[in-house]
Design an enzyme around this catalytic site. Structure first.
Site, PDB file in Angstrom:
ATOM      1  CG  LEU A  87     -15.592  50.458  14.840  1.00  0.00           C
ATOM      2  CD1 LEU A  87     -16.924  50.643  14.106  1.00  0.00           C
ATOM      3  CD2 LEU A  87     -14.482  50.108  13.856  1.00  0.00           C
ATOM      4  CG  ASP A  99     -20.681  46.470  23.978  1.00  0.00           C
ATOM      5  OD1 ASP A  99     -20.641  46.434  22.743  1.00  0.00           O
ATOM      6  OD2 ASP A  99     -20.008  45.716  24.694  1.00  0.00           O
ATOM      7  CG  HIS A 121     -23.267  43.280  24.048  1.00  0.00           C
ATOM      8  ND1 HIS A 121     -21.895  43.130  23.986  1.00  0.00           N
ATOM      9  CD2 HIS A 121     -23.616  43.075  25.340  1.00  0.00           C
ATOM     10  CE1 HIS A 121     -21.442  42.859  25.206  1.00  0.00           C
ATOM     11  NE2 HIS A 121     -22.464  42.825  26.038  1.00  0.00           N
TER      12      HIS A 121
HETATM   13  C1  GRF Z   1     -22.182  37.087  19.244  1.00  0.00           C
HETATM   14  O1  GRF Z   1     -22.556  36.537  20.471  1.00  0.00           O
HETATM   15  C2  GRF Z   1     -22.382  38.581  19.232  1.00  0.00           C
HETATM   16  O2  GRF Z   1     -23.465  39.003  20.007  1.00  0.00           O
HETATM   17  C3  GRF Z   1     -21.101  39.085  19.849  1.00  0.00           C
HETATM   18  O3  GRF Z   1     -20.109  38.233  19.336  1.00  0.00           O
HETATM   19  C4  GRF Z   1     -20.686  36.976  18.994  1.00  0.00           C
HETATM   20  C5  GRF Z   1     -20.362  36.729  17.557  1.00  0.00           C
HETATM   21  O4  GRF Z   1     -20.757  35.450  17.136  1.00  0.00           O
HETATM   22  N1  GRF Z   1     -20.901  40.491  19.575  1.00  0.00           N
HETATM   23  P1  GRF Z   1     -20.744  35.086  15.589  1.00  0.00           P
HETATM   24  O5  GRF Z   1     -19.328  35.352  15.103  1.00  0.00           O
HETATM   25  O6  GRF Z   1     -21.749  35.954  14.911  1.00  0.00           O
HETATM   26  O7  GRF Z   1     -21.085  33.631  15.517  1.00  0.00           O
END
Ligand code: GRF
Length: 214
Positions: free
Chosen positions: A105, A157, A121
């Site tokens: 963002l 992040d 993350h």
């Molecule tokens: C997850 O591993 C999250 O940590 C990362 O992107 C992935 C998204 O997975 N930021 P989902 O779309 O929630 O299944």
């Protein structure tokens, strides 16, 4: 009335939105926790930058307002984020959760939002920020990785950490097997962090996030 019910009555249900670009399994975990009464929030909106995101159909199935903001509809990223933010403000959003939203963002969005933004993350930050965190962990050869829920700041992040949990990396792991093991933990950790925030138990002091007792 017992103490728990009294607290429930006084609890403010934060109007919450989720942004997701893809599958939306974390969104689903949040929807499930919310629908079973485990989260003192109200899920009011789900947005995506991808018209085909499975997250949007999950929102629809749960009766939550959803909308795609594909970049091709806008002259640039700023215009897309401006429109997205106006839509969130229109829903009177008080908390925003990024769940697999594959864009960083912009500073303007974060400054003008006026509500906290959280992200999940799939690594133990600050290790392995950015995309393919699980592949980075396997390739680096670490014995442990995990996941992190953090406040979003203007970096990648890099915001203050709320919760982390360790997940072992096994010798035979591939990016996919590690991602699946971490994902199971994500689905528990994200609702837990949201619960702490919604109950007013998180206090930010610079980079530190203090968690007060229940
Ligand atoms: C997850 O591993 C999250 O940590 C990362 O992107 C992935 C998204 O997975 N930021 P989902 O779309 O929630 O299944």
């Amino acid at each position: 009335m017992d103490g728990v019910n009294k607290r429930r009555m006084n609890e403010k249900f934060l109007k919450t939105a989720v942004l997701a670009s893809g599958r939306g399994s974390n969104l689903q975990a949040l929807i499930d926790a919310w629908q079973s009464g485990e989260l003192p929030i109200e899920l009011v909106a789900v947005g995506s930058d991808q018209s085909e995101a499975q997250a949007l159909s999950r929102a629809e199935a749960a009766g939550i307002a959803s909308k795609a903001f594909p970049l091709r509809n806008y002259p640039d990223r700023f215009a897309q984020e401006e429109d997205l933010l106006a839509w969130l403000h229109g829903h009177k959003v008080e908390l925003l959760l990024l769940a697999g939203y594959m864009r960083v963002l912009k500073t303007d969005f974060i400054r003008e939002a006026g509500f906290p933004i959280l992200n999940i993350h799939p690594s133990l930050l600050p290790a392995f920020p950015g995309v393919h965190a699980q592949r980075q962990a396997v390739e680096y050869g670490v014995r442990y990785s995990g996941c992190t829920v953090h406040f979003v700041d203007e970096g990648l992040d890099s915001g203050p950490i709320i919760l982390q949990e360790v997940v072992p990396v096994l010798p035979e792991d591939t990016e996919d097997t590690l991602a699946a093991r971490i994902l199971e933990v994500e689905h528990r950790l994200y609702p837990e962090a949201v619960r702490l925030l919604a109950r007013g138990r998180l206090k930010r002091q610079g980079r530190q996030v203090r968690i007060s007792k229940a």
